[in-house]
Design a protein around this motif. Sequence first.
Motif, mmCIF file in Angstrom:
data_model
loop_
_atom_site.group_PDB
_atom_site.id
_atom_site.type_symbol
_atom_site.label_atom_id
_atom_site.label_comp_id
_atom_site.label_asym_id
_atom_site.label_seq_id
_atom_site.Cartn_x
_atom_site.Cartn_y
_atom_site.Cartn_z
ATOM 1 N N HIS B 186 0.440 -0.973 -0.104
ATOM 2 C CA HIS B 186 -0.285 -0.142 -0.620
ATOM 3 C C HIS B 186 0.783 1.332 0.107
ATOM 4 O O HIS B 186 0.432 2.387 -0.722
ATOM 5 N N HIS B 187 2.085 1.503 0.458
ATOM 6 C CA HIS B 187 3.429 2.458 0.327
ATOM 7 C C HIS B 187 3.618 2.992 -0.803
ATOM 8 O O HIS B 187 3.876 3.469 -1.485
ATOM 9 N N ASP B 226 -3.284 -0.987 8.453
ATOM 10 C CA ASP B 226 -2.617 -0.316 8.412
ATOM 11 C C ASP B 226 -2.416 0.280 8.966
ATOM 12 O O ASP B 226 -3.160 1.715 9.253
ATOM 13 N N ILE B 227 -1.985 0.542 10.613
ATOM 14 C CA ILE B 227 -1.799 1.741 10.809
ATOM 15 C C ILE B 227 -0.802 2.706 10.339
ATOM 16 O O ILE B 227 -1.408 4.123 10.848
ATOM 17 N N HIS B 228 -0.496 2.331 8.843
ATOM 18 C CA HIS B 228 -0.560 3.206 8.421
ATOM 19 C C HIS B 228 -0.436 4.036 6.892
ATOM 20 O O HIS B 228 -1.628 2.848 6.709
ATOM 21 N N ASP B 319 -0.524 -3.989 12.093
ATOM 22 C CA ASP B 319 0.627 -3.205 12.818
ATOM 23 C C ASP B 319 -0.103 -1.827 13.903
ATOM 24 O O ASP B 319 0.496 -1.355 14.526
ATOM 25 N N GLY B 357 1.007 -3.924 6.979
ATOM 26 C CA GLY B 357 2.023 -4.425 7.483
ATOM 27 C C GLY B 357 1.984 -5.025 8.486
ATOM 28 O O GLY B 357 1.031 -6.272 8.933
ATOM 29 N N TYR B 359 4.410 -5.713 12.436
ATOM 30 C CA TYR B 359 6.418 -6.726 12.407
ATOM 31 C C TYR B 359 6.518 -6.965 13.565
ATOM 32 O O TYR B 359 7.628 -7.741 14.254
HETATM 33 ZN ZN LIG Z 1 1.615 -0.614 8.167
#
Ligand SMILES: [Zn+2]
Lengths: 714, 714
Positions: B186-187, B226-228, B319, B357, B359
């Motif tokens: 996704h990034h 995702d947390i990002h 994450d 993500g 981790y």
């Molecule tokens: Zn993430």
Amino acid sequence: MVITNGIAPTSAPSTVGTPTISPPPPITDPLPYVSLKTGLCYDVRMRYHAKIVTNAYDYTDPHPEDPRRVYRIYKALAEAGLVDMKGASGAEHIGGKLMQHIPAREATKEEVTLVHEIKHWDFIERTASMTQDELVEETDNGDSVYFNNESWFCAKLSCGGVIDTCKAVVRGDVKNAIAVVRPPGHHAEPYKPAGFCMFNNVAVASRVILKEFPEQVKKILILDWDIHHGNGTQRAFYNDPNVLYISLHRYDNGKFYPGGTFGNYDKVGEGPGEGRNVNIPWPCGGMGDGDYIYAFQRTVMPIAEEFGPDLVILSSGFDAAPGDELGECFVSPAAYGHMTHMLKSLAHGKLAVVLEGGYNLDSIATSALGVTKVLIGDAPIPLTNVYARPEAVQTVDKVSRTQARFWKCMKIGHMIHDLPEAPAVERLQDIIRRYQASQLFAHFSMTKLPIFRDRISRSFEDQVLCTPGFQSAKTVVVIVHDPPDVWTEPDPVTGQISLHDTFVMDAEIKYIQWAHQKGYGVVDINAPAVFTDQEDEGYNVQAALQDLCLYVWDNYLDLSDARNFVFVGVGEACGGHVYLLGHREVRERVRAAIAFAGAKTVFPIVPIMDEFITDWYYKNSLVLTSSNHPMWEQSNGGKNPRKKYGNVQKTEYETMNELLIGKYSDVIAFAEEDIEESSSEEEDAGPDRKRLKNDGSSDEGLVDGVIPTSAAIM
Amino acid sequence: MVITNGIAPTSAPSTVGTPTISPPPPITDPLPYVSLKTGLCYDVRMRYHAKIVTNAYDYTDPHPEDPRRVYRIYKALAEAGLVDMKGASGAEHIGGKLMQHIPAREATKEEVTLVHEIKHWDFIERTASMTQDELVEETDNGDSVYFNNESWFCAKLSCGGVIDTCKAVVRGDVKNAIAVVRPPGHHAEPYKPAGFCMFNNVAVASRVILKEFPEQVKKILILDWDIHHGNGTQRAFYNDPNVLYISLHRYDNGKFYPGGTFGNYDKVGEGPGEGRNVNIPWPCGGMGDGDYIYAFQRTVMPIAEEFGPDLVILSSGFDAAPGDELGECFVSPAAYGHMTHMLKSLAHGKLAVVLEGGYNLDSIATSALGVTKVLIGDAPIPLTNVYARPEAVQTVDKVSRTQARFWKCMKIGHMIHDLPEAPAVERLQDIIRRYQASQLFAHFSMTKLPIFRDRISRSFEDQVLCTPGFQSAKTVVVIVHDPPDVWTEPDPVTGQISLHDTFVMDAEIKYIQWAHQKGYGVVDINAPAVFTDQEDEGYNVQAALQDLCLYVWDNYLDLSDARNFVFVGVGEACGGHVYLLGHREVRERVRAAIAFAGAKTVFPIVPIMDEFITDWYYKNSLVLTSSNHPMWEQSNGGKNPRKKYGNVQKTEYETMNELLIGKYSDVIAFAEEDIEESSSEEEDAGPDRKRLKNDGSSDEGLVDGVIPTSAAIM
Ligand SMILES: [Zn+2]
Ligand SMILES: [Zn+2]
């Protein structure tokens, strides 16, 4: 067990508590819940309870609680392939790959009297041996309930079936279940049958579960989406903290069955049960998918999650389904499926669905099918109507505010304190009117116009202001307006508004500035939205405003020297000047009637004094509506309104403030043109308009200057 | 396909689009969805992509995007019995009763370049044949991404696996699916790899589905928890109306990876895609179950239902799970399950979950297990933390207000118009202060106390009022207060407040009445919550208030004849008088210092002038706090505060208004006792207190009388 003589047999204790349910799957199953089937409780013998036919109407217009109800649901499930239907009676052969049969059995006196008084049990028992005449008499005397000699047996069968359905779910014999039973139960009070209900099946089952499974089930959620309030269930647990009763139902201000205020949102339980009763009372019929989903997302699910039940029992009437003549609502099978899906997320999925009302045989069949498919594991059908009506939003808001005293999740965004009865509490509209008055005095020397009260409300006393000497001005602008708009963003957590982030938008003052600069006289009439004065409560504001406008005309305006009047209305207050125009001889002197209607009512002129006034009004008015005014909606045909509404224009603006500012130049030009025409023979007292008009920026420059706020009143 | 030489083979088109999936069950199945299994895409070869070891740290502190991530999830599913694990590699033997294997295959250039620029594809392709040194250099130069010679192959395998996972769901080969793949996607921007991501798997799959299934899938919802922030996915569909991207992520005012403002709530898409991008940007870490569930119930689900997708793809980073060092959040497996359950209600259940993500190897395994169980059909685990934090409520509110321009469901309760920049817009706090001033003038002849400005803010100019001749009174009451409370219930539908249902509660006036009746002088200082004057913006109100209090003391109070001062503080404004007490010699003349702190800050006295002031303050003060003041919370130990905070008392009241009214008699008694002591030698100018005191009702009777509101200012 076969009933042949019309007398129901006594209960058969040998079957109690030992239903023939297959053992749970082996422990090696990684997801035992997934492997389990959905339970189905159904017994053809429940059709024996029927209304005794006493006249021809009973044939042509059968009682809604019709014996075919349970069969039609069972048939729909079978036709959809969810259960195998072997033979007409079915009872012993129900089952299949997806569903598992839960036999019905008669509830015992011990079980039923956990909820109902013994005299209630005894009365129902007696109906089994009553004569035809006695039965008809009891039916006539009862509270919407009928009896035959099988009623007792069927009531016990229905109740016992529900008990065993709940037990099967709690024990994990099935993953969830639906009990297709009748007679229904949720109207049955602890002390009497009512509303087609004899024993309160769900209430009795809840009590049995709490008693027999004290470790596994400490808290039960009963969700009741029958279109009627489940008064009996609410009563049974009204002071019980361990049973949360949530009901969505038509209330219609207490006029919908079962009537009275027991189903209102402010009935929250009492004693230890305070806060464990949630009523979501719809104010009218016509509620649909979007309304129910909204209530679930906003209130039902957050409260249910905060409660954390060990078992969910769904009192599932289907009389909110389209086609139900009693319910008059539009909850689709898709929405029933979605709500079932949401409830499945509670209590490890332990959900027992129990039939209550629902009287359109087709509707209950498709609705129950929608619920059962989702119970088995099907995905809900996507929703097509997702919009909540204002009535639903308002109801859910009232419920949330009320429940905020008991549920942390409901506190969000709500000021839970009631308005104190203390001294020094003032309505903001009064404060702002006094502020306006001080501004108008500071900048334009405007003062109160005396109102010698007769029919006029005392609440209007402070509401009429005028410029000094307006009686001798050639042109007078009369402004009749609603209180100004307030812009704010309440704190989303506490619901409080902060004074420094709240703004009052008072764009009308531009029009007073214009008149002042032109040398016109000004009369400013403020129309409060409600009266503050206790004395005036219940007095209609619109009627009072109409009286006031006539009073001001008769006592001041008509007697003044003015040759030109410009009327400006803002908001609902336009009704005042339109009324005046229709009720007095004004055509010779009123040059323009401007109504900033915004999204509010557009008032028709009523030609009382002057038959040509309608044509005159159409020609000399400017009625400005916002782009979102209901009259422009497609459903209204998008036609232009008739002449009596004036020269109505749709603008690109939405809010009143935008409208007042955005149409300023157009309105001024419209008003001045008419004044010019009328006074061309004689010069007006004001400054030379022509010069100002050639210097376009001059107009704007003056009015755009912000009034210095330091000019305080003290 | 086995990789032995470190060079990934070129794509194998023969497998594209023909995964070995068994045919759908026969049409006679009544609920085909129920019979279907959940798909699992997993391929051990995705572990080949790994960071090249260049120093010792790479061993002791491995890169978070660790090759073991996918295996650990697969292992958790296998150990839970959801899939059979035959042999270590597993890939070809995955499956079982509940899940069905979806083989991964390499995505083609044609597919990948539906989203990514050809130069992006070419660059990743080149990494397959780079030298070790070149790879290390590209890793060092890249935007948080690493490469080895297998990266290209693994990126294609991950992307192709996701494509075929989505296809399997759309075709109905499986009921839903999870793709346990890496590298994540996704990034990855259309033009470059970033944030551990090479190809944007979800974006590419969405484009392929829209292209290959134009009839079945017209609209896709991508939900990214995702947390990002998924910057790459947002970019890929930013102007596409057919792909709704909703992301919940930490934003931290643009400081959280990927940084900048692209993930903020005001990024709503553009062009035809305007309103099809929803960012829910958390302001900090520590978000948990209640916050996510709240966001889902309030925003995600209503918008998703209004959108009506044909397919839901879940960009499922883990994450936000507890234990993830990057995310620092607390989303439990139960909450992941609940959110999955909610998403299953969309799009006929067609849901493809794709790993992004996450981790912490244990956390991602248990989280993915929570999701997968619910995909298969298990009931979610009941939530234990259901409360949304204020930060979540505030964020969701901002998102709702912003999205209200595009989604009807989000309009509810929100005024979607911005505050106009128009003239005649006034802050309510200024209007109310002028109203207060007019009341104090009308009833007590209070007027402005001149403030000759030097350091004092111009915004305070109108804020200090005094009774005439207070300089010669024996006793002066000095009141320093916040603006009054406002009570309102905004319209739940429009969010507007109506002036007639909004009340200003100004109970302070009781204390002025008391002083007036006693013949005391009064100085009233209003402390606005923010400054209105442009010039004063950024000037700290509390500091300015402290300056003002010193100024009033030095220039008026200290020079007056008064022998007794009573200080009364209300709200945050208490900081003003407490500051004054610490910074001037006041002990001889100030008889009582009363602070109505309510739920606001309790200020400590700072002994600058007088070392005994702390003891004096403790003895002569009354600091009244509300029952819900944070200092009384269990977590604060419930200890009494130290002496420097004064004589702090917990009351039974919650709001400031209740406190002012409820403690009136106590406060008056406390103040009068001290005044009495000090003036026992000499008679005070006021009426005989003793007599009044003996007649208890006299005190109350006078102050409870409502001030006549008709005494207007005009
Ligand atoms: Zn993430
Ligand atoms: Zn009903």
